[in-house]
Design a protein around this motif. Structure first.
Motif, short mmCIF file in Angstrom:
data_model
loop_
_atom_site.label_atom_id
_atom_site.label_comp_id
_atom_site.label_asym_id
_atom_site.label_seq_id
_atom_site.Cartn_x
_atom_site.Cartn_y
_atom_site.Cartn_z
N LYS A 1 0.31 -8.35 10.96
CA LYS A 1 0.50 -8.31 9.50
C LYS A 1 0.13 -9.65 8.87
CE LYS A 1 1.72 -5.45 7.32
NZ LYS A 1 0.88 -4.49 6.52
N GLU B 1 6.67 -0.31 4.91
CA GLU B 1 5.66 0.65 5.33
C GLU B 1 6.12 1.57 6.45
OE1 GLU B 1 2.46 -1.94 6.48
OE2 GLU B 1 3.08 -1.98 8.60
N ASP C 1 -2.30 -8.46 5.84
CA ASP C 1 -2.10 -8.66 4.41
C ASP C 1 -2.48 -10.10 4.08
OD1 ASP C 1 -1.17 -9.15 1.84
OD2 ASP C 1 0.60 -7.89 2.06
N ALA D 1 7.50 -6.37 4.66
CA ALA D 1 6.33 -5.49 4.53
C ALA D 1 6.35 -4.40 5.61
CB ALA D 1 5.05 -6.30 4.63
#
Length: 310
Positions: free
Chosen positions: A101, A282, A50, A278
């Motif tokens: 991530k 998810e 991300d 995050a």
């Protein structure tokens, strides 16, 4: 001091990491730089970068090209080695996932538990991922991004020869624990009158287990997630029994555990917190918990220093 970097600069670093790699697990410093990126492999849980989270990384971390992680190994199921000598378990696998991530490499650096905080203070590591309990005392030095919530469990020799059925039954017994853990503090603080718990602190969690198995202690106390794993896997489940305290079915004295960072690393703390959130959102965080048989100890959201409120 909060440190940030621009989205353009961070994205460029993330792209460079994907193309070239920076470091592998097993040690910090220049020797690690040639080993290649440490990413999830095989059936390990994976995620995607991300760029907005990459932008939160402090400049010094971006320039170094990796996050150095202090981890006490072995401490199953939190951390252990597989048959290829690869670091696996909840902490290593979640550490790789966080790095993926954030778009940055991680270096998993074996560190004795009682030296993980000094390793941060010396600049040898950036974060601690070692099943560390979030306590007010530790918060004087560290901030915690909490990642599990659960209690402690008592292990006894198979057949429970001492008849230990509750936490109170530990009074007058010898209990082995790993050095520098909260369990030792809690046991010493128990109100046992003139018959206190004799706490035997040993260098590693495995040493504490061995002391019980060798008859040098009457019980072994550890995080519930660890104790359950040890009971199920040692000698095919025949060496130890878990004490099931009816008043504390999920373990006694539930606490938060989490990722430890020095208090002046507020920028990195926030980057790690948002990356963990995050992963929670998810579902990959829960997958890592479940594959390591500790799914019941999940947190609902990524929060900092929840241990102060316990």
């Amino acid at each position: 001091m909060a440190r940030t970097t621009t989205l353009l600069g961070a994205a460029a670093v993330a792209a460079a990491l994907v193309l070239t790699g920076c470091s592998g697990s097993g040690g910090a410093g220049a020797a690690a730089a040639a080993a290649g990126p440490d990413l999830p492999i095989g059936d390990e849980v994976s995620t995607t970068v991300d760029p907005a989270l990459t932008a939160l990384l402090p400049d010094d971390i971006v320039e170094k090209g990796r996050i150095d992680v202090a981890v006490d190994i072995p401490f199953p199921p939190m951390a252990m080695y597989d048959d290829t000598n690869r670091e696996v378990g909840f902490d290593p696998e979640l550490g790789r996932l966080l790095g993926q991530k954030l778009g940055i490499d991680v270096s998993l650096n074996k560190q004795a538990f009682d030296s993980v905080i000094p390793s941060l203070q010396a600049g040898n590591n950036d974060i601690i991922m070692s099943g560390m309990n979030d306590t007010p005392e530790r918060q004087e030095t560290l901030d915690f991004v909490d990642y599990t919530h659960g209690g402690f469990a008592i292990l006894v020799a198979a057949g429970n020869p001492k008849g230990i059925t509750t936490q109170a039954d530990l009074c007058g017994t010898t209990v082995s624990v790993q050095k520098a853990t909260v369990q030792g503090e809690l046991l010493r603080a128990m109100d046992c009158g003139s018959d206190p718990v004799t706490v035997t602190e040993l260098p590693s969690d495995l040493d504490a287990q061995t002391a019980l198995r060798a008859g040098k202690s009457d019980a072994y106390v550890s995080d519930a997630v660890v104790a359950e794993y040890v009971a199920a896997t040692t000698a095919d489940g025949e060496a130890f029994d878990v004490v099931r305290d009816p008043e504390n079915p999920a373990g006694f004295n539930p606490v938060y555990s989490g990722i430890g960072l020095l208090k002046d690393d507020a920028g990195l703390t926030e980057a790690i917190r948002q990356a963990l959130q995050a992963l929670i959102d998810e579902g990959t965080y829960q997958q890592v918990l479940d594959r390591n048989n500790i799914g019941a100890y999940a947190v609902a959201s990524a929060e900092v220093n929840q241990g102060a409120a316990q």
